[in-house]
Design a protein around this motif. Structure first.
Motif, short mmCIF file in Angstrom:
data_model
loop_
_atom_site.label_atom_id
_atom_site.label_comp_id
_atom_site.label_asym_id
_atom_site.label_seq_id
_atom_site.Cartn_x
_atom_site.Cartn_y
_atom_site.Cartn_z
N ALA A 156 4.13 1.65 -0.55
CA ALA A 156 2.91 2.14 -1.21
C ALA A 156 2.96 1.84 -2.71
O ALA A 156 1.97 1.37 -3.29
N LEU A 157 4.09 2.07 -3.33
CA LEU A 157 4.20 1.84 -4.78
C LEU A 157 4.20 0.35 -5.11
O LEU A 157 3.65 -0.06 -6.15
N ARG A 158 4.74 -0.48 -4.23
CA ARG A 158 4.64 -1.93 -4.44
C ARG A 158 3.19 -2.38 -4.37
O ARG A 158 2.77 -3.27 -5.11
N SER A 159 2.42 -1.77 -3.46
CA SER A 159 1.00 -2.11 -3.36
C SER A 159 0.26 -1.75 -4.65
O SER A 159 -0.64 -2.47 -5.08
N VAL A 160 0.66 -0.63 -5.26
CA VAL A 160 0.05 -0.23 -6.53
C VAL A 160 0.34 -1.27 -7.60
O VAL A 160 -0.57 -1.69 -8.33
N VAL A 161 1.59 -1.69 -7.68
CA VAL A 161 1.96 -2.71 -8.68
C VAL A 161 1.20 -3.99 -8.44
O VAL A 161 0.66 -4.60 -9.37
N ALA A 162 1.10 -4.41 -7.18
CA ALA A 162 0.39 -5.65 -6.85
C ALA A 162 -1.10 -5.56 -7.16
O ALA A 162 -1.70 -6.57 -7.53
N ALA A 163 -1.67 -4.38 -7.06
CA ALA A 163 -3.10 -4.20 -7.30
C ALA A 163 -3.43 -3.97 -8.77
O ALA A 163 -4.60 -3.94 -9.14
N THR A 164 -2.42 -3.82 -9.59
CA THR A 164 -2.64 -3.53 -11.00
C THR A 164 -2.57 -4.81 -11.82
O THR A 164 -1.58 -5.54 -11.74
#
Length: 170
Positions: A156-164
C-alpha cells in the motif's frame, strides 16, 4: 472559525462551543438532507480534537459514532465517502489504541481496504486512503505478528510513493 480560535488561543471554550454548535446543527438537520453526512463528519472531527486535548475517551467514542453515522448516510460511490471513511478509520484507530481493542483497529483496516477499492485511479482521496491503510496495516501487523499484513502495508505504501509526483511537496 471557532476551532481556529482555539488553535490560536488555546482557550477550550472555543472548542466546546464548536462541538455544541455542531451538535445543534446535526440535531436540526433532516435525515434526508444531503449536508447531514458532512455535518456528522465535522462533529466527529471536533469531538476527536476534544479527546486529543483532554485525553478523555468519551468524546472519542462519540466521534466514532458521529463518523459511523456520516459513513452510513453516504452511499457507495459518493465522492465524499472516502473522506468520511478516513475520518471513521482515524477515530477507530485512536479509540483502539486508547482502550487496547484490536477489533476496532481491524475494523478500521477493513474500512480503508473498501475505500481504496472503491476509489478509481485518479480519485483525489485514493492516495490518502492507501497511505492511511498502509499505516494501520503496519500497526495491526505489529500487534498481531502477521507478516501478510506487513507485506500488504508495504504494498500500500509503495503504491502511495508510485502515485505521488516527484515534485509533490507532500
Amino acid at each position: 472559525t471557532l476551532e481556529e480560535a482555539f488553535d490560536r488561543t488555546g482557550d477550550h471554550a472555543y472548542l466546546d462551543e464548536s462541538v455544541s454548535l455542531l451538535r445543534e446543527a446535526v440535531d436540526a438537520t433532516r435525515p434526508d438532507d444531503p449536508f447531514l453526512p458532512a455535518e456528522l463528519s465535522s462533529l466527529g472531527q471536533a469531538l476527536a480534537r476534544v479527546f486529543a486535548q483532554s485525553g478523555d475517551t468519551q468524546p472519542l467514542a462519540e466521534a466514532v459514532e458521529a463518523h459511523r453515522a456520516a459513513v452510513a448516510a453516504t452511499p457507495n460511490g459518493h465522492p465524499a465517502r472516502p473522506t468520511f471513511v478516513n475520518g471513521l478509520a482515524s477515530a477507530l484507530s485512536a479509540l483502539s489504541d486508547r482502550i487496547d481493542d484490536i477489533g476496532l483497529l481491524a475494523e478500521a483496516v477493513e474500512l480503508l481496504r473498501e475505500s481504496v477499492d472503491a476509489c478509481q485511479d485518479g480519485h483525489p482521496d485514493r492516495t490518502m486512503s492507501q497511505y492511511n491503510l498502509g499505516l494501520l496495516l503496519d500497526t495491526l501487523a505489529t500487534k498481531t505478528g502477521e507478516t501478510a499484513l506487513l507485506r500488504e502495508a508495504i504494498a500500500a505504501l509503495r503504491s502511495v510513493v508510485a502515485a505521488t509526483a516527484a515534485d509533490d511537496p507532500a
